[in-house]
Design a protein around this motif. Structure first.
Motif, PDB file in Angstrom:
ATOM      1  N   THR A 306       0.815  -1.215   0.000  1.00 38.79           N
ATOM      2  CA  THR A 306       0.000   0.000   0.000  1.00 38.79           C
ATOM      3  C   THR A 306       0.852   1.270   0.000  1.00 38.79           C
ATOM      4  O   THR A 306       0.365   2.341  -0.338  1.00 38.79           O
ATOM      5  CB  THR A 306      -0.916   0.042   1.239  1.00 38.79           C
ATOM      6  N   MET A 307       2.112   1.159   0.345  1.00 43.77           N
ATOM      7  CA  MET A 307       2.971   2.335   0.464  1.00 43.77           C
ATOM      8  C   MET A 307       3.606   2.766  -0.859  1.00 43.77           C
ATOM      9  O   MET A 307       3.602   3.958  -1.206  1.00 43.77           O
ATOM     10  CB  MET A 307       4.067   2.066   1.495  1.00 43.77           C
ATOM     11  N   ILE A 308       4.172   1.828  -1.591  1.00 40.40           N
ATOM     12  CA  ILE A 308       4.945   2.164  -2.787  1.00 40.40           C
ATOM     13  C   ILE A 308       4.141   2.933  -3.841  1.00 40.40           C
ATOM     14  O   ILE A 308       4.650   3.909  -4.410  1.00 40.40           O
ATOM     15  CB  ILE A 308       5.574   0.894  -3.403  1.00 40.40           C
ATOM     16  N   PRO A 309       2.875   2.559  -4.163  1.00 41.43           N
ATOM     17  CA  PRO A 309       2.150   3.287  -5.209  1.00 41.43           C
ATOM     18  C   PRO A 309       2.024   4.786  -4.947  1.00 41.43           C
ATOM     19  O   PRO A 309       2.199   5.599  -5.864  1.00 41.43           O
ATOM     20  CB  PRO A 309       0.775   2.604  -5.213  1.00 41.43           C
ATOM     21  N   TRP A 310       1.730   5.190  -3.720  1.00 35.98           N
ATOM     22  CA  TRP A 310       1.599   6.626  -3.447  1.00 35.98           C
ATOM     23  C   TRP A 310       2.921   7.275  -3.066  1.00 35.98           C
ATOM     24  O   TRP A 310       3.123   8.475  -3.277  1.00 35.98           O
ATOM     25  CB  TRP A 310       0.565   6.887  -2.340  1.00 35.98           C
ATOM     26  N   PHE A 311       3.843   6.482  -2.511  1.00 33.52           N
ATOM     27  CA  PHE A 311       5.092   7.051  -2.032  1.00 33.52           C
ATOM     28  C   PHE A 311       6.067   7.322  -3.176  1.00 33.52           C
ATOM     29  O   PHE A 311       6.627   8.428  -3.280  1.00 33.52           O
ATOM     30  CB  PHE A 311       5.729   6.116  -1.008  1.00 33.52           C
ATOM     31  N   LEU A 312       6.284   6.333  -4.033  1.00 32.55           N
ATOM     32  CA  LEU A 312       7.226   6.484  -5.140  1.00 32.55           C
ATOM     33  C   LEU A 312       6.550   6.645  -6.498  1.00 32.55           C
ATOM     34  O   LEU A 312       7.164   7.155  -7.431  1.00 32.55           O
ATOM     35  CB  LEU A 312       8.181   5.283  -5.199  1.00 32.55           C
ATOM     36  N   GLY A 313       5.321   6.185  -6.612  1.00 30.45           N
ATOM     37  CA  GLY A 313       4.614   6.276  -7.884  1.00 30.45           C
ATOM     38  C   GLY A 313       4.496   4.933  -8.576  1.00 30.45           C
ATOM     39  O   GLY A 313       5.194   3.971  -8.249  1.00 30.45           O
TER      40      GLY A 313
END
Length: 474
Positions: A306-313
């Protein structure tokens, strides 16, 4: 104990800031520079780190230990300091000569050239002296200022993909500023020593004994990125792996801050032949390390999706898989920070470290060579797992014969159970919600609450001890 707690708080404060800053800059840099440029940056940094580690021949940890041995004697510590500086001049000159030859034909030569500034800063950083003296406030304050200036510079000047050179230059310049800023503080602790009294040669052989395990460890800490670039025709995979490794290891800096504080203290106790005090320190440190490491490992694995999509794109989605694979290294690295840095190095048992790191490096190279061509960064992650656990198991096997550390480790497995329960709950939350910053925050808050509740319900001794310490300090 008061000084240890104070030094730990200094280091913890800095490590928290060090964790927060990448959380601010990484999303920005990931989108501005892109996976390919960050892959190049990761490759250049890894190669430079290899040159630094090999070139230093173990002088940093060795010097910290030597200062800790004689810190009560002003003349002797000053003598050791100037001998270490002279030794660094020699090894830097040799390293730079080889570095310039090696990078001459690389396609990334322009980036490697600016890294010379970073190499100079690293070779002549005097933080090791203050670590040996157990004076951590100076270096913590310096590092905080430098990091804040770096983050401001990144947002002010790095604006487009072509600014990769500028980004690497900013990082190098910030390092040299930090190195130079700490030297005025040395005047309070050292005195002049005649050149004829300096015996630089006597330090090289003992330093190399400390260096051998370091050069072996750097092969599996840095060479994975180099092998991905060499064996896979996609430099973006270096970025996926590098970002995952950075995110996984970010909280490790806070967890292992206790080892930075404890190594000079244990070295000093070793010089006094105080075995009981060493055993007590190690037992307490191990409990703290496992108390923190297990929930962080399970937690990082649980929030990766859940973190990578919003954090790094969306361009970095493979990073989530790499994070989940790499998460278990948090346990191994935290545990081996005690065995290697707090015990084996402090008690001058570098031969054991050399053997364990060499075996791990060889295993890592074999696994990487077999898996990276087919599986890319996933193969590199598997190789890292194999290497880190080889270090952990082998060092604890030897250490247990001397101080009976395995029983203390087994008592800490309860934290693994609590963390596994926490992991299951945050995975359920992640599967039922969209990958947004709100979801990740909910997972973190719920996960931490579950872990703390389990500690409270089971009346965990260390948990309540930590609460009492914090309450007494407030």
């Amino acid at each position: 104990m008061a000084k240890i707690f104070k030094n730990f708080m200094y280091n913890s404060t800095y490590q928290i800031i060090a964790i927060i800053i990448p959380l601010i800059t990484s999303p920005y840099l990931a989108r501005v520079l892109g996976p390919e440029n960050l892959g190049i940056e990761g490759y250049v940094v890894s190669v430079s780190q290899i040159f630094y580690t090999i070139g230093m021949i173990g002088l940093t940890n060795y010097a910290t230990r030597e200062i800790a041995y004689v810190r009560e004697d002003e003349y002797q510590r000053s003598k050791v300091f100037w001998e270490m500086i002279a030794a660094r001049v020699i090894v830097f000159a040799a390293t730079l000569a080889v570095y310039l030859i090696i990078i001459n034909n690389t396609p990334y030569r322009i980036y490697f050239m600016i890294q010379i500034v970073w190499l100079f800063a690293m070779f002549f950083d005097a933080s090791w002296f203050f670590a040996g003296m157990e004076i951590f406030g100076v270096t913590v304050a310096r590092n905080l200022v430098v990091r804040l200036l770096t983050i401001i510079s990144i947002f002010a000047f790095v604006k487009k993909e072509s600014d990769l050179f500028l980004y690497i230059a900013l990082c190098a310049v910030s390092q040299i500023v930090g190195t130079l800023s700490i030297f005025p503080q040395l005047r309070k602790h050292i005195v002049g020593v005649g050149i004829k009294d300096l015996k630089v040669k006597q330090h090289f052989l003992p330093s190399i004994k400390v260096f051998l395990p370091q050069v072996a460890s750097v092969l599996y800490l840095q060479v994975d990125k180099v092998m991905i670039e060499a064996l896979v025709d996609d430099v973006r995979q270096v970025a996926y792996y590098t970002k995952a490794e950075q995110l996984i290891k970010a909280p490790l800096a806070l967890i292992t801050a206790v080892s930075t504080v404890m190594m000079p203290r244990i070295a000093n106790e070793f010089a006094r032949d105080n075995e009981k005090r060493i055993a007590d320190y190690l037992s307490g440190s191990l409990t703290f390390l496992m108390f923190m490491a297990w929930p962080v490992a399970f937690g990082m694995a649980g929030i990766a999706g859940t973190m990578i999509p919003w954090f790094l794109g969306d361009g970095y989605l493979p990073t989530a898989m790499a994070m989940m694979i790499l998460a278990p290294i948090i346990i191994a690295i935290a545990a081996s920070s005690l065995s290697a840095n707090q015990y084996l190095l402090a008690t001058n048992q570098t031969r054991i470290m050399t053997i364990s790191y060499t075996a791990s490096a060889i295993l890592n190279l074999i696994v990487n060579a077999c898996l990276i061509p087919k599986y890319g960064f996933v193969g590199a992650a598997i190789g890292t797992i194999a290497a880190e656990y080889t270090v952990f198991v082998s060092q604890y096997y030897v250490m247990d014969k001397q101080i009976q550390i395995i029983p203390a480790f087994l008592k800490c497995l309860k934290y693994a159970l609590y963390s596994a329960i926490m992991f299951g709950i945050i995975m359920i939350i992640g599967n039922k919600m969209q990958p947004t910053v709100i979801t990740t925050c909910i997972q973190i808050v719920v996960g931490a609450s579950v872990y703390l509740l389990l500690l409270f319900m089971t009346k965990d001794t260390f948990f309540f001890y930590a609460i009492r310490k914090v309450m007494n300090r407030s």
